[in-house]
Design a protein around this motif. Structure first.
Motif, PDB file in Angstrom:
ATOM      1  N   THR A  25       0.835  -1.204   0.000  1.00 60.39           N
ATOM      2  CA  THR A  25       0.000   0.000   0.000  1.00 60.39           C
ATOM      3  C   THR A  25       0.866   1.249   0.000  1.00 60.39           C
ATOM      4  OG1 THR A  25      -1.709  -1.180   1.223  1.00 60.39           O
ATOM      5  CG2 THR A  25      -1.815   1.216   1.257  1.00 60.39           C
ATOM      6  N   ILE A  26       1.919   1.237   0.794  1.00 61.32           N
ATOM      7  CA  ILE A  26       2.835   2.380   0.828  1.00 61.32           C
ATOM      8  C   ILE A  26       3.484   2.567  -0.539  1.00 61.32           C
ATOM      9  CG2 ILE A  26       4.987   3.239   1.846  1.00 61.32           C
ATOM     10  CD1 ILE A  26       4.118   1.849   4.451  1.00 61.32           C
ATOM     11  N   GLY A  27       3.846   1.481  -1.194  1.00 61.93           N
ATOM     12  CA  GLY A  27       4.444   1.572  -2.531  1.00 61.93           C
ATOM     13  C   GLY A  27       3.486   2.167  -3.546  1.00 61.93           C
ATOM     14  N   VAL A  28       2.230   1.747  -3.495  1.00 61.77           N
ATOM     15  CA  VAL A  28       1.226   2.288  -4.414  1.00 61.77           C
ATOM     16  C   VAL A  28       1.026   3.778  -4.164  1.00 61.77           C
ATOM     17  CG1 VAL A  28      -1.244   2.233  -4.987  1.00 61.77           C
ATOM     18  CG2 VAL A  28       0.044   0.103  -4.797  1.00 61.77           C
ATOM     19  N   LEU A  29       0.916   4.157  -2.880  1.00 62.16           N
ATOM     20  CA  LEU A  29       0.735   5.576  -2.570  1.00 62.16           C
ATOM     21  C   LEU A  29       1.928   6.408  -3.024  1.00 62.16           C
ATOM     22  CD1 LEU A  29      -0.903   5.379   0.970  1.00 62.16           C
ATOM     23  CD2 LEU A  29      -1.996   6.008  -1.195  1.00 62.16           C
ATOM     24  N   ALA A  30       3.117   5.883  -2.861  1.00 60.31           N
ATOM     25  CA  ALA A  30       4.312   6.613  -3.306  1.00 60.31           C
ATOM     26  C   ALA A  30       4.313   6.736  -4.824  1.00 60.31           C
ATOM     27  CB  ALA A  30       5.567   5.905  -2.818  1.00 60.31           C
ATOM     28  N   GLY A  31       3.893   5.679  -5.505  1.00 62.22           N
ATOM     29  CA  GLY A  31       3.830   5.735  -6.972  1.00 62.22           C
ATOM     30  C   GLY A  31       2.805   6.736  -7.459  1.00 62.22           C
ATOM     31  N   VAL A  32       1.655   6.761  -6.811  1.00 65.96           N
ATOM     32  CA  VAL A  32       0.610   7.716  -7.192  1.00 65.96           C
ATOM     33  C   VAL A  32       1.083   9.139  -6.941  1.00 65.96           C
ATOM     34  CG1 VAL A  32      -1.709   8.544  -6.571  1.00 65.96           C
ATOM     35  CG2 VAL A  32      -1.305   6.101  -6.908  1.00 65.96           C
ATOM     36  N   ALA A  33       1.725   9.356  -5.801  1.00 71.91           N
ATOM     37  CA  ALA A  33       2.219  10.695  -5.490  1.00 71.91           C
ATOM     38  C   ALA A  33       3.284  11.110  -6.503  1.00 71.91           C
ATOM     39  CB  ALA A  33       2.786  10.728  -4.074  1.00 71.91           C
ATOM     40  N   GLY A  34       4.146  10.191  -6.864  1.00 77.01           N
ATOM     41  CA  GLY A  34       5.178  10.512  -7.861  1.00 77.01           C
ATOM     42  C   GLY A  34       4.579  10.821  -9.214  1.00 77.01           C
ATOM     43  N   THR A  35       3.586  10.049  -9.598  1.00 81.33           N
ATOM     44  CA  THR A  35       2.918  10.280 -10.882  1.00 81.33           C
ATOM     45  C   THR A  35       2.202  11.630 -10.870  1.00 81.33           C
ATOM     46  OG1 THR A  35       2.601   7.903 -11.151  1.00 81.33           O
ATOM     47  CG2 THR A  35       1.236   9.336 -12.508  1.00 81.33           C
ATOM     48  N   ALA A  36       1.513  11.937  -9.792  1.00 81.14           N
ATOM     49  CA  ALA A  36       0.800  13.211  -9.695  1.00 81.14           C
ATOM     50  C   ALA A  36       1.783  14.373  -9.759  1.00 81.14           C
ATOM     51  CB  ALA A  36      -0.004  13.265  -8.398  1.00 81.14           C
ATOM     52  N   THR A  37       2.913  14.216  -9.089  1.00 81.62           N
ATOM     53  CA  THR A  37       3.935  15.262  -9.118  1.00 81.62           C
ATOM     54  C   THR A  37       4.470  15.436 -10.542  1.00 81.62           C
ATOM     55  OG1 THR A  37       4.546  14.753  -6.843  1.00 81.62           O
ATOM     56  CG2 THR A  37       6.125  16.016  -8.133  1.00 81.62           C
ATOM     57  N   GLY A  38       4.686  14.342 -11.247  1.00 81.05           N
ATOM     58  CA  GLY A  38       5.177  14.412 -12.627  1.00 81.05           C
ATOM     59  C   GLY A  38       4.180  15.075 -13.553  1.00 81.05           C
ATOM     60  N   VAL A  39       2.913  14.714 -13.396  1.00 77.87           N
ATOM     61  CA  VAL A  39       1.864  15.299 -14.239  1.00 77.87           C
ATOM     62  C   VAL A  39       1.766  16.811 -13.972  1.00 77.87           C
ATOM     63  CG1 VAL A  39      -0.635  15.347 -14.640  1.00 77.87           C
ATOM     64  CG2 VAL A  39       0.583  13.164 -14.521  1.00 77.87           C
ATOM     65  N   LEU A  40       1.786  17.209 -12.702  1.00 82.92           N
ATOM     66  CA  LEU A  40       1.710  18.625 -12.371  1.00 82.92           C
ATOM     67  C   LEU A  40       2.908  19.382 -12.917  1.00 82.92           C
ATOM     68  CD1 LEU A  40       0.353  18.537  -8.710  1.00 82.92           C
ATOM     69  CD2 LEU A  40      -0.846  19.309 -10.756  1.00 82.92           C
ATOM     70  N   ALA A  41       4.073  18.758 -12.921  1.00 84.33           N
ATOM     71  CA  ALA A  41       5.273  19.418 -13.442  1.00 84.33           C
ATOM     72  C   ALA A  41       5.151  19.598 -14.959  1.00 84.33           C
ATOM     73  CB  ALA A  41       6.499  18.594 -13.091  1.00 84.33           C
ATOM     74  N   LEU A  42       4.554  18.641 -15.638  1.00 88.85           N
ATOM     75  CA  LEU A  42       4.378  18.753 -17.086  1.00 88.85           C
ATOM     76  C   LEU A  42       3.339  19.803 -17.471  1.00 88.85           C
ATOM     77  CD1 LEU A  42       4.456  15.001 -18.188  1.00 88.85           C
ATOM     78  CD2 LEU A  42       6.177  16.734 -18.615  1.00 88.85           C
ATOM     79  N   LEU A  43       2.333  19.970 -16.615  1.00 89.70           N
ATOM     80  CA  LEU A  43       1.281  20.937 -16.910  1.00 89.70           C
ATOM     81  C   LEU A  43       1.707  22.377 -16.674  1.00 89.70           C
ATOM     82  CD1 LEU A  43      -1.851  19.122 -15.402  1.00 89.70           C
ATOM     83  CD2 LEU A  43      -1.203  19.335 -17.808  1.00 89.70           C
ATOM     84  N   ARG A  44       2.751  22.623 -16.020  1.00 90.23           N
ATOM     85  CA  ARG A  44       3.203  23.991 -15.770  1.00 90.23           C
ATOM     86  C   ARG A  44       3.886  24.578 -16.924  1.00 90.23           C
ATOM     87  NH1 ARG A  44       5.130  24.474  -9.577  1.00 90.23           N
ATOM     88  NH2 ARG A  44       3.272  23.647  -8.711  1.00 90.23           N
TER      89      ARG A  44
END
Length: 84
Positions: free
Chosen positions: A65-84
């Motif tokens: 579960t911790i791994g999934v949450l870390a992956g989701v957080a990393g993906t969200a951070t990457g997507v937000l960085a691309l949208l800027r």
């Protein structure tokens, strides 16, 4: 030495040996009682620790579960960085 004095000496020696054997068994029983008491104390301590470990295991987050949450957080951070 008369025959009666020899048998009296044997009787005295046997009585002394009987007393030493009784004393030895009493000491052994005391040591066994102490060992049993310590074992019971250790077992109750182990049971208490097992209960604490079980409660900690129920309360922890599982690693996947911790791994999934870390992956989701990393993906969200990457997507937000691309949208800027």
């Amino acid at each position: 030495m008369t025959p009666s004095s020899g048998s009296e000496r044997v009787a005295v020696e046997l009585a002394e040996m009987r007393g030493e054997i009784r004393t030895g068994f009493a000491e052994l029983n005391g040591r066994l009682d102490l060992a049993l008491q310590r074992t019971a104390t250790a077992e109750s301590g182990i049971a208490a620790l097992e209960g604490r470990v079980a409660s900690l295991e129920r309360g922890r987050w599982p690693m996947p579960t911790i791994g999934v949450l870390a992956g989701v957080a990393g993906t969200a951070t990457g997507v937000l960085a691309l949208l800027r």
